[in-house]
Design an enzyme around this catalytic site. Structure first.
Site, PDB file in Angstrom:
ATOM      1  N   ASP A 265      30.591 -45.405 -24.891  1.00 39.60           N
ATOM      2  CA  ASP A 265      31.085 -45.192 -24.035  1.00 39.60           C
ATOM      3  C   ASP A 265      32.384 -45.451 -23.720  1.00 39.60           C
ATOM      4  O   ASP A 265      32.491 -46.952 -24.510  1.00 39.60           O
ATOM      5  CB  ASP A 265      30.808 -44.960 -22.054  1.00 39.60           C
ATOM      6  CG  ASP A 265      31.435 -44.655 -21.476  1.00 39.60           C
ATOM      7  OD1 ASP A 265      32.679 -43.540 -21.250  1.00 39.60           O
ATOM      8  OD2 ASP A 265      30.870 -43.485 -20.329  1.00 39.60           O
TER       9      ASP A 265
HETATM   10  C1  BGC Z   1      33.860 -41.865 -19.146  1.00 35.38           C
HETATM   11  C2  BGC Z   1      33.752 -40.562 -19.848  1.00 35.38           C
HETATM   12  C3  BGC Z   1      34.500 -40.956 -20.689  1.00 35.38           C
HETATM   13  C4  BGC Z   1      35.925 -41.775 -21.063  1.00 35.38           C
HETATM   14  C5  BGC Z   1      36.905 -41.166 -21.257  1.00 35.38           C
HETATM   15  C6  BGC Z   1      34.984 -43.288 -19.017  1.00 35.38           C
HETATM   16  O1  BGC Z   1      34.871 -44.439 -18.093  1.00 35.38           O
HETATM   17  O2  BGC Z   1      32.568 -42.429 -18.252  1.00 35.38           O
HETATM   18  O3  BGC Z   1      32.750 -39.998 -19.247  1.00 35.38           O
HETATM   19  O4  BGC Z   1      34.351 -39.862 -21.640  1.00 35.38           O
HETATM   20  O5  BGC Z   1      35.481 -43.027 -20.417  1.00 35.38           O
HETATM   21  O6  BGC Z   1      37.792 -40.530 -20.841  1.00 35.38           O
END
Ligand code: BGC
Length: 809
Positions: free
Chosen positions: A238
């Site tokens: 993530d």
């Molecule tokens: C989120 C993800 C997301 C990623 C990219 C993170 O803060 O938890 O779900 O895909 O950011 O935007």
């Protein structure tokens, strides 16, 4: 994953072993917020990754992971909570194909979704992005979405793996959970989606699991995901979730996102040089990145049909709408006067905040959709759509408008500031203004239909007052017209709740343990998540899991099974005829729960093991069949790390909700574990009970002091130097946040909270190489009351780096 050999875009083959060590290492981190690194000398292209999950958020300009900067227009489909209520795998696959086509048209290689974390508690701020409280439903619907996306030649990404069930402290919290609950509740949905749909990628979550960060977790990312489930794709972090890159590479966390400006490359190179990290681990992960570049589409696809997608969005939202209550007022006769009350009618609330924020291609309002159908329509806002601050004048105006109409459609719900990625709700209440408005308007005109827009269950102290309650959830950009379609009966409200609506949050078994301590959350409720608790302990729900009304009337015939004795490994197929005996077309959902009465292990009262959605014309009958294999009877045995089937009797329950059992069939199963006298599952309230459940002592939460790379910006508050640093950061970023958010107070709140939640190591990673570990470690020394001079230089570097890069890359 890749069935063919990886090739460069010029068609020649490339293997990781053709690359130098440094080139291999460079592939293990992104080049920026959204791209994998390219290797022009080897004609290896970059792959673009974009959110997800209910529409595309492709950022061409400034990139961020919290939905702050703009993105290209895309269809904003209903959010996961809404789509899940359809219980309709075909519909969800169709939405997946549409999202995939839009990604293809934009040159995006992987869509970052679906999200299938279990809704452990109704207050998780991100529940709107997740599918259900039940793993079977989550897994099957996620698999449908993955199949839909991947049919277009674009990859999907299952997220957030795993046990990321809250927003509070999500970057640093350790989830303490026993192995059986982990596998049966929190991993089972991922397992199904991995096995059934073979997603190209999986995203490792921010949090830590039983003491090891998900991004460092070999058990999770290799032993379980790859070795046990056969996942052959790529694991990415993530955004900013990497903890220890070296440990992560060894654990099977292939790709760090976003790139960290070379910080991690240096760590990995040093670890290979010292022999700490085998070179083959680097090559394995680099190969997976190469495989992804091979699999991702080379060219941009043709433009997507956004007009058709808007219509799909409208159909999907209507078919997912859950009719919670109806005294017969619905569907509406258009030949009446309708008062539309509630500012959401003109300023619709149709999606949630954070990384899933889509810039919609167009937005339908309920006010436009209703007034063009009704004989006469009037409108009163009733509340401010952003603040919902207490305002009696608005209520009085709404009451006057309500009195003059035959029927009132009152739109209420949660303004964006109440639920978002980055923080959890503190309670389940609607804004006071909404509750007062509903109560007063219903008293003035009992022919009131309340239509709700919210991403998670809300308390309804007024539940008996309205003539009807329609749960629209966050229905995407066409939710306004979808609501009118349902109200006027053009579409049957096909939704059934994919989660329990408690009367009060204290009725939820996890409530005393949610969200836990900043560094530790204990899943003491055991398997008693959602309806598993409500049914086992006979707790009344406001609306139970699986519940929803239709405009059609369904008659369920007697259920039959093709056998009632199951040999080891045997299957059973259950059939039930369903007839639409009313004058309107409609859909119903047949739910098959299994009740284990063998007593071999403690179990929840009933668990969903199959379901089928059926659409029926008036007078039509269809026999629904659902097959169960031995997994439907098994439990996860932590000692042997195997699924095992108890021997004895199980009751198969055909049901219209988790508390509406229409018929039962008892089967006798021959398994591997003898029956016994175990009772139902219980909550492990005392430390001793929890230690027994865990099979080890309950760990102590990591203390705030001594400060470390894991200290969050919020925790800087605990030291004098830290307070000054935190204040400086907030002061500096506040202006930036306000500018970025263009006056959107929800966004400013979210960003402020996100900053406080960020651990210092995340600050360094996001700063993209501006803050080396040495500077960060010196700052930590200062916080711990050690070397001042080096520390203050580092603090300056941190502030400089953060202000330049943190949220604005
Ligand atoms: C989120 C993800 C997301 C990623 C990219 C993170 O803060 O938890 O779900 O895909 O950011 O935007």
């Amino acid at each position: 994953m890749a069935n063919s050999e990886p090739r460069r875009k010029d068609g020649t083959m490339i293997r990781a072993t053709d690359l130098s060590l440094n080139e291999q290492i460079s592939l293990l981190s992104g080049s920026d917020v959204w791209h994998t690194r390219d290797l022009p000398d080897h004609a290896v292209p970059a792959v673009m990754l974009s959110d997800g999950p209910h529409g595309l958020r492709k950022q061409d300009q400034a990139g961020d992971h919290l939905g702050v900067s703009g993105s290209n227009p895309a269809t904003c489909f209903p959010t996961a909570v809404t789509l899940a209520s359809s219980w309709d795998e075909e519909l969800i696959a169709e939405v997946g194909r549409a999202v995939g086509n839009e990604a293809r048209a934009e040159g995006v290689g992987v869509v970052l979704g679906p999200g299938l974390n279990i809704k452990r508690h109704p207050n998780c701020g991100r529940n709107f992005e997740y599918l259900s409280e039940d793993p079977l439903l989550s897994g099957r619907l996620a698999a449908a979405m993955v199949n839909g996306i991947q049919q277009t030649g674009v990859g999907a990404c299952l997220k957030h793996f795993a046990v990321n069930n809250q927003e509070a402290h999500r970057l640093v919290v350790d989830v303490v959970v026993d192995d059986r609950t982990l596998h049966e509740i929190y991993l089972a949905g991922f397992e199904h989606a991995v096995r059934a749909a073979r997603p190209w990628t999986v995203m490792a979550a921010y949090n830590s699991l039983n003491g090891t960060y998900c991004c460092d977790n070999h058990d999770l990312l290799t032993a379980i995901l790859r070795d046990r489930w056969g996942f052959d794709g790529l694991v990415m972090s993530d955004w900013g979730a990497t903890n220890d890159r070296v440990v992560g590479v060894h654990a099977g966390m292939d790709l760090e996102m976003p790139g960290s400006g070379g910080i991690s490359d240096g760590d990995v190179a040093a670890a290979v040089a010292s022999g700490e990290l085998p070179r083959s681990d680097v090559a394995t992960s680099a190969q997976r990145v190469l495989d992804l570049t091979q699999q991702a589409p080379g060219e941009q696809g043709s433009a997507a049909d956004t007009v058709a997608h808007h219509l799909l969005c409208r159909r999907a939202a209507a078919e997912s709408t859950v009719l919670l209550r109806n005294d017969g007022i619905l569907p509406l006769d258009p030949d009446i006067s309708i008062a539309v009350i509630g500012a959401f009618a003109r300023a619709p609330r149709f999606q949630g905040f954070g990384s899933s924020l889509v810039n919609p291609t167009s937005v339908d309002s309920a006010w436009d959709a209703i007034r063009t159908r009704a004989a006469t329509a009037s409108y009163a806002p009733g509340y401010d759509p952003v603040t919902s601050a207490r305002d009696d004048l608005l209520i009085r105006e709404a009451v006057r408008t309500a009195r003059r109409a035959d029927v009132v459609v009152l739109l209420a719900g949660l303004p964006g500031v109440y639920e978002s990625e980055g923080f959890d709700r503190s309670d389940m209440a609607l804004p006071e203004q909404h509750n007062a408005l509903i109560t007063k308007v219903c008293a003035a005109n009992p022919r009131t239909i309340v239509a709700l827009s919210n991403g998670s269950p809300v308390a309804m102290p007024w539940v008996d007052a309205p003539a009807a309650i329609v749960e629209s959830y966050l229905g995407g950009q066409a939710s306004g017209s979808a609501l009118a379609d349902v109200l006027f009966g053009d579409v049957d409200p096909g939704g059934r709740l994919a989660e329990t609506f408690p009367i009060d949050q204290t009725d939820v078994a996890s409530d005393p343990y949610f969200p836990g301590e900043p560094h530790q959350v204990e899943y003491r409720e055991n398997l008693l998540v959602g309806y598993r608790h409500f049914t086992t302990n006979d707790v009344p729900a406001l609306f139970p899991f699986g519940y929803g009304l239709s405009y059609a009337t369904f008659e369920w015939g007697p259920a039959t099974a093709d056998r009632t004795e199951l040999a080891p490994g045997g299957n059973v197929t259950v059939s039930v005829p369903i007839t639409n005996s009313g004058p309107r077309p409609g859909s119903d959902v047949v739910q098959l729960y299994v009740r284990d009465i063998t007593g071999a292990v403690a179990r929840p009262l009933r668990e969903l093991r199959g379901f089928a959605k059926v659409h029926l014309a008036p007078g039509a009958t269809q026999t629904v069949t659902i097959s169960l294999d031995d997994r439907a009877f098994s439990y996860f045995d932590a000692d042997s790390q195997r699924w095992r089937v108890p021997s004895g009797e199980f009751v198969l329950e055909l049901a219209a909700s988790s508390v509406d059992i229409r018929s039962t069939i008892t089967v006798t199963v021959t398994g591997q574990v003898p029956g016994g006298d175990c009772g139902p599952v219980t909550v492990a309230r005392s430390d001793q009970e929890f230690a027994e459940l865990l099979g080890r002592p309950v760990p102590l939460p990591r203390p705030v002091r001594p400060f470390s790379r894991l200290t969050t910006v919020g925790e800087l508050q605990e030291s004098r130097v830290g307070r000054v640093l935190r204040m400086g950061l907030h002061r500096y970023t506040r202006g930036q946040f306000e500018q970025m958010a263009a006056g959107d107070s929800t966004m400013v709140t979210m960003l402020g909270r996100a900053l406080d939640e960020m651990p210092l190591r995340g600050v360094a990673l996001f700063a993209g190489g501006v803050i080396p570990w040495s500077a960060l470690d010196a700052l930590v020394d200062v916080l711990n009351g050690r070397p001042l001079a080096a520390g203050s230089r580092s603090a300056a570097a941190v502030v400089r780096g953060v202000s330049q890069r943190l949220f604005h890359r």
